[in-house]
Design an enzyme around this catalytic site. Structure first.
Site, PDB file in Angstrom:
ATOM      1  N   ASP A 118       0.862  -1.185   0.000  1.00  0.00           N
ATOM      2  CA  ASP A 118       0.000   0.000   0.000  1.00  0.00           C
ATOM      3  C   ASP A 118       0.897   1.234   0.000  1.00  0.00           C
ATOM      4  OD1 ASP A 118      -3.248   0.313   1.102  1.00  0.00           O
ATOM      5  OD2 ASP A 118      -1.986   2.100   0.904  1.00  0.00           O
ATOM      6  N   LEU A 175      -0.108   4.052   1.096  1.00  0.00           N
ATOM      7  CA  LEU A 175      -0.603   4.821   2.257  1.00  0.00           C
ATOM      8  C   LEU A 175      -1.029   6.245   1.894  1.00  0.00           C
ATOM      9  CD1 LEU A 175       1.780   3.588   5.124  1.00  0.00           C
ATOM     10  CD2 LEU A 175      -0.501   2.757   4.523  1.00  0.00           C
ATOM     11  N   GLN A 176      -1.394   6.442   0.602  1.00  0.00           N
ATOM     12  CA  GLN A 176      -1.955   7.745   0.235  1.00  0.00           C
ATOM     13  C   GLN A 176      -3.325   7.918   0.879  1.00  0.00           C
ATOM     14  OE1 GLN A 176      -2.141   8.371  -4.017  1.00  0.00           O
ATOM     15  NE2 GLN A 176       0.074   8.734  -4.065  1.00  0.00           N
ATOM     16  N   THR A 209     -16.153  -1.986 -10.476  1.00  0.00           N
ATOM     17  CA  THR A 209     -17.179  -1.100  -9.904  1.00  0.00           C
ATOM     18  C   THR A 209     -18.447  -1.069 -10.743  1.00  0.00           C
ATOM     19  OG1 THR A 209     -17.683   1.242  -9.478  1.00  0.00           O
ATOM     20  CG2 THR A 209     -16.007   0.799 -11.114  1.00  0.00           C
ATOM     21  N   TYR A 263     -13.466   7.626 -13.512  1.00  0.00           N
ATOM     22  CA  TYR A 263     -13.232   6.517 -12.578  1.00  0.00           C
ATOM     23  C   TYR A 263     -13.733   5.197 -13.183  1.00  0.00           C
ATOM     24  CZ  TYR A 263     -14.116   3.353  -8.694  1.00  0.00           C
ATOM     25  OH  TYR A 263     -14.189   2.238  -7.906  1.00  0.00           O
ATOM     26  N   LYS A 281     -11.626   1.720 -14.658  1.00  0.00           N
ATOM     27  CA  LYS A 281     -11.884   0.344 -14.203  1.00  0.00           C
ATOM     28  C   LYS A 281     -12.288  -0.548 -15.391  1.00  0.00           C
ATOM     29  CE  LYS A 281     -11.162   0.661  -9.708  1.00  0.00           C
ATOM     30  NZ  LYS A 281     -10.368  -0.263  -8.896  1.00  0.00           N
ATOM     31  N   PHE A 332     -27.879  14.981  -1.953  1.00  0.00           N
ATOM     32  CA  PHE A 332     -27.492  15.423  -3.292  1.00  0.00           C
ATOM     33  C   PHE A 332     -28.604  15.146  -4.299  1.00  0.00           C
ATOM     34  CE2 PHE A 332     -22.763  14.521  -2.117  1.00  0.00           C
ATOM     35  CZ  PHE A 332     -22.711  15.709  -1.393  1.00  0.00           C
ATOM     36  N   GLY A 363     -22.780  13.302 -12.385  1.00  0.00           N
ATOM     37  CA  GLY A 363     -22.344  11.925 -12.655  1.00  0.00           C
ATOM     38  C   GLY A 363     -23.082  10.860 -11.864  1.00  0.00           C
ATOM     39  N   ASP A 364     -24.036  11.252 -11.002  1.00  0.00           N
ATOM     40  CA  ASP A 364     -24.765  10.260 -10.197  1.00  0.00           C
ATOM     41  C   ASP A 364     -25.968   9.704 -10.957  1.00  0.00           C
ATOM     42  OD1 ASP A 364     -23.607   9.766  -7.747  1.00  0.00           O
ATOM     43  OD2 ASP A 364     -24.620  11.401  -6.715  1.00  0.00           O
TER      44      ASP A 364
HETATM   45  N1  UDP Z   1     -24.944  11.294  -1.152  1.00  0.00           N
HETATM   46  C1  UDP Z   1     -25.619  12.350  -0.578  1.00  0.00           C
HETATM   47  N2  UDP Z   1     -24.953  13.151   0.288  1.00  0.00           N
HETATM   48  C2  UDP Z   1     -23.639  12.963   0.621  1.00  0.00           C
HETATM   49  C3  UDP Z   1     -22.946  11.867   0.031  1.00  0.00           C
HETATM   50  C4  UDP Z   1     -23.637  11.062  -0.862  1.00  0.00           C
HETATM   51  O1  UDP Z   1     -26.806  12.563  -0.849  1.00  0.00           O
HETATM   52  O2  UDP Z   1     -23.087  13.746   1.408  1.00  0.00           O
HETATM   53  C5  UDP Z   1     -25.647  10.396  -2.097  1.00  0.00           C
HETATM   54  C6  UDP Z   1     -25.002  10.266  -3.460  1.00  0.00           C
HETATM   55  O3  UDP Z   1     -25.485  11.252  -4.336  1.00  0.00           O
HETATM   56  C7  UDP Z   1     -25.417   8.856  -3.860  1.00  0.00           C
HETATM   57  C8  UDP Z   1     -25.511   8.106  -2.540  1.00  0.00           C
HETATM   58  O4  UDP Z   1     -25.603   9.105  -1.525  1.00  0.00           O
HETATM   59  O5  UDP Z   1     -26.697   8.864  -4.449  1.00  0.00           O
HETATM   60  C9  UDP Z   1     -24.299   7.249  -2.260  1.00  0.00           C
HETATM   61  O6  UDP Z   1     -23.137   8.048  -2.462  1.00  0.00           O
HETATM   62  P1  UDP Z   1     -21.702   7.587  -2.020  1.00  0.00           P
HETATM   63  O7  UDP Z   1     -20.764   8.749  -2.280  1.00  0.00           O
HETATM   64  O8  UDP Z   1     -21.748   7.058  -0.628  1.00  0.00           O
HETATM   65  O9  UDP Z   1     -21.355   6.367  -2.971  1.00  0.00           O
HETATM   66  P2  UDP Z   1     -21.315   6.237  -4.578  1.00  0.00           P
HETATM   67  O10 UDP Z   1     -22.739   5.916  -4.995  1.00  0.00           O
HETATM   68  O11 UDP Z   1     -20.785   7.508  -5.144  1.00  0.00           O
HETATM   69  O12 UDP Z   1     -20.411   5.087  -4.799  1.00  0.00           O
END
Ligand code: UDP
Length: 328
Positions: free
Chosen positions: A31, A33-34, A116, A140, A144, A207, A283-284
């Protein structure tokens, strides 16, 4: 013979090291360790170094009789990858190519790879099947997916057999309470909620509340980190039994909205922490839920901690008792 765990000081890596040691495996951890914590590595032999450092990698492969690799080491934040894609190509793709080269040179032919759900991008079906289209919406996921493809060609050219595990949302902490999640800064939903419940953060920001979901917030498939770790041990066993290269989803197959996670966390912690509605995070996707039938059928994987209450409770236990994480 030893199992080399790259990124073994990170969140999922360190939990996998625990499962490997319990299965009486000889473990070598690498690792840089970053992001990882040396204190998270509960056993095995530890090397501090970077996979992109060819001399370092050579030393690790020469000093140990490595039979197989479990490869976690990577950067894994979607938002950061959009801002700094070259960092992701470098630390994820370049580092993996160096690792595969070292494996080839030292005759190591088994690798379990951390992939992922971000390889899918906007899903075409829910639950998502491994055969669904892969069109990542961020660097990201692209890195992957690029590695999965490199693995495919490395298999056909050099006979390196791989299992790529496409993780959904890893969460929770080891039931012993000894190790857990410690990211600085934290960006994941459940630890952010728990840090807010502990008074370390002022509020939880949701979010986006205008998604096309029943309560308007994003739906994700949360999987306990120990269940996820266990899948790596099963994948390794299957590769040892001359298993062919495979890609598996790794989730619980159940979706929870951000609001549902918040409500349940209020019950588990008993703390009425503050929540505010914020804008969408770029990106969500609205919904990411795995079909994990393939890994259950082919590897016999069965989650043990698949209720969200237990997932949050184990994480709460860790955060309450380690308010500064590993303290490093
Ligand atoms: N999320 C949120 N508030 C936060 C962090 C995450 O509403 O402070 C939401 C995010 O938009 C996603 C879900 O929670 O829909 C899970 O996000 P996380 O970053 O935990 O994991 P990811 O889905 O990005 O792998």
């Amino acid at each position: 013979m030893a199992v080399l765990v790259t990124g073994g000081a990170g969140y999922i890596g360190s939990h996998t090291v625990v499962e490997l040691l319990e299965a009486s495996e000889e473990v070598v951890v690498v690792d840089n360790l970053q992001k990882g914590h040396e204190k998270a590595v509960v056993g095995g032999k530890f090397y501090h170094g970077d996979l992109r450092d060819e001399e370092f990698l050579k030393k690790v492969f020469e000093e140990n009789d490595i039979e197989a690799v479990i490869h976690f080491a990577a950067d894994s934040l979607v938002g950061e990858s959009v801002k700094d894609p070259l960092k992701y190509y470098n630390n994820n793709v370049v580092a993996t190519l160096r690792l595969l080269t070292a494996m080839k040179e030292h005759g190591v032919s088994k690798i379990v790879f951390s992939s992922t759900a971000a390889t899918y991008g906007e899903p075409e079906n829910i639950p998502i099947l491994e055969t669904d289209r892969t069109v990542p919406t961020n660097p990201y996921g692209e890195t992957k997916l690029a590695i999965e493809k490199a693995l495919k060609w490395a298999d056909s050219a050099y006979g390196i057999k791989y299992t790529a595990l496409r993780y959904f949302n890893a969460a929770g902490a080891h039931p012993s309470g000894k190790i857990g999640e410690d990211h600085k800064p934290e960006s994941h939903l459940i630890p952010i909620i728990l840090k807010t419940a502990l008074g370390q953060m002022e509020s939880v920001s949701i979010f986006g509340t205008d998604y096309n979901t029943p309560d308007g917030t994003c739906i994700r498939d949360y999987i306990h980190v120990t269940d996820l770790a266990q899948a790596h041990v099963l994948a390794l066993q299957r590769l040892r039994e001359n298993g062919e290269s495979r890609i598996y989803n790794l989730g619980n197959g159940m979706g929870f909205s951000v609001k549902q996670v918040v409500e349940l966390a209020r019950e588990v912690t008993g703390v009425p922490f503050k929540v505010v509605n914020g804008p969408r995070r770029p990106g969500d996707p609205a919904v990411l839920v795995a079909s994990s039938g393939k890994i259950q059928r082919e590897l016999g994987w069965q989650p043990r901690f698949n209720d969200l209450w237990t997932i949050i409770e184990t994480a709460w236990n860790w955060h309450k008792n380690h308010p500064d994480g590993f303290g490093d």
